[in-house]
Scaffold this motif. Structure first.
Motif, PDB file in Angstrom:
ATOM      1  N   SER A  50       0.821  -1.206   0.000  1.00 33.78           N
ATOM      2  CA  SER A  50       0.000   0.000   0.000  1.00 33.78           C
ATOM      3  C   SER A  50       0.857   1.259   0.000  1.00 33.78           C
ATOM      4  O   SER A  50       0.408   2.321  -0.443  1.00 33.78           O
ATOM      5  N   TYR A  52       4.037   1.382  -1.543  1.00 39.20           N
ATOM      6  CA  TYR A  52       4.544   1.451  -2.920  1.00 39.20           C
ATOM      7  C   TYR A  52       4.715   0.039  -3.450  1.00 39.20           C
ATOM      8  O   TYR A  52       5.292  -0.825  -2.777  1.00 39.20           O
ATOM      9  N   ARG A 137       0.634   5.185  -0.772  1.00 39.65           N
ATOM     10  CA  ARG A 137      -0.129   5.501  -1.978  1.00 39.65           C
ATOM     11  C   ARG A 137      -1.596   5.106  -1.842  1.00 39.65           C
ATOM     12  O   ARG A 137      -2.463   5.721  -2.435  1.00 39.65           O
ATOM     13  N   ARG A 138      -1.842   4.053  -1.087  1.00 37.14           N
ATOM     14  CA  ARG A 138      -3.215   3.580  -0.897  1.00 37.14           C
ATOM     15  C   ARG A 138      -3.520   3.511   0.593  1.00 37.14           C
ATOM     16  O   ARG A 138      -2.645   3.659   1.433  1.00 37.14           O
ATOM     17  N   ASP A 139      -4.787   3.274   0.916  1.00 38.34           N
ATOM     18  CA  ASP A 139      -5.186   3.177   2.316  1.00 38.34           C
ATOM     19  C   ASP A 139      -4.422   2.053   3.013  1.00 38.34           C
ATOM     20  O   ASP A 139      -4.178   0.991   2.433  1.00 38.34           O
ATOM     21  N   ARG A 145      -9.860  -4.740   6.669  1.00 38.90           N
ATOM     22  CA  ARG A 145     -10.264  -3.424   6.165  1.00 38.90           C
ATOM     23  C   ARG A 145     -10.825  -2.502   7.238  1.00 38.90           C
ATOM     24  O   ARG A 145     -10.685  -1.271   7.153  1.00 38.90           O
ATOM     25  N   GLN A 148      -8.177   0.664  10.290  1.00 36.90           N
ATOM     26  CA  GLN A 148      -7.426   1.683   9.562  1.00 36.90           C
ATOM     27  C   GLN A 148      -6.077   1.910  10.215  1.00 36.90           C
ATOM     28  O   GLN A 148      -5.962   1.979  11.439  1.00 36.90           O
TER      29      GLN A 148
END
Length: 252
Positions: A50, A52, A137-139, A145, A148
């Motif tokens: 997430s 890179y 770059r992403r959550d 899920r 967080q």
């Protein structure tokens, strides 16, 4: 204690969150979920992806340092009933107030010779470090899920951890991760999806991971083909992906 860097393309980051759920993938389909006390190799690899990822490289998780006391919290959840509709009642056991320092490095994915032209170590390393600084770059998810997570740069071994000087704490047989066909190194794992297991040991709050190819407890799940990349396949365009603004932002 600051640990000496063994690989020149290493990244180090601090990841934390209110909750984490790191469970055996084989038990995820059941109604009750209970987290391991420590994060799995696969979960930390997913977090690194997430931050890179490129199919040109394979991330290897070297070590994790447990910063906070291991504590759990049980919650009543109403998951969907698979195939029946409606909801069920289940209890999930989460880790609370998780905080980890992670060290990882990348190697070239030799199963993708078509991407050899993208093997620029400085490029990938510099982008990965910048993505750590930007929080990925992403959550970021801590095992699942609904948990967080957040990422920031750190120096592995810096600061005070709850389990510093706690000695050796062995763990029992645990899930390590999955080796997909396009990341297989050993001949017997080629063309297979392979699930791996191991017996981790925490030393003064630090767990040093076995490389996937050194895990001797494993099982082949099913045959798997390697997905090909390249311009001809229409799914990888190399440096052209940064055209139109992001190239200047990333310094490419």
């Amino acid at each position: 204690m600051v640990w000496k860097v063994a690989h020149r393309n290493t990244i180090e980051f601090h990841v934390w969150g209110d909750y984490g759920l790191f469970s055996d993938v084989l038990t995820r389909a059941s109604g009750e979920k209970c987290s391991y006390d420590i994060p799995t190799y696969e979960a930390l690899k997913g977090i690194t992806h997430s931050i890179y990822y490129k199919p040109t490289i394979v991330w290897k998780i070297d070590a994790v340092r447990i910063m906070n006391r291991i504590q759990t919290e049980r919650k009543g959840i109403r998951p969907l009933k698979y195939g029946e509709g409606g909801n069920d009642l289940a209890y999930y056991t989460y880790l609370r107030q998780v905080s980890y320092q992670v060290r990882a490095h990348f190697e070239w994915n030799e199963n993708h010779p078509e991407l050899a032209c993208d093997r620029n170590e400085n490029k990938h390393h510099n982008i990965a470090k910048r993505m750590v600084e930007r929080g990925g770059r992403r959550d970021i998810f801590l095992g699942t899920r609904e948990c967080q997570g957040y990422v920031e740069p750190c120096v592995f071994g810096s600061g005070e951890g709850y389990y510093d000087n706690s000695g050796e704490i062995p763990y029992s047989f645990m899930y390590h991760g999955i080796t997909y066909a396009d990341e297989a190194v050993l001949p017997e794992d080629k063309g297979q999806m392979t699930v791996r297991f191991w017996k981790p040991v925490m030393q003064d709050g630090v767990i040093q991971f076995l490389p996937p190819e050194e895990c001797t407890f494993k099982r082949h799940i099913k045959p798997m083909a390697i997905k090909k990349f390249g311009r001809d396949e229409g799914n990888f365009i190399g440096l052209d992906e940064f055209a139109g603004g992001e190239a200047d932002e990333l310094g490419e």
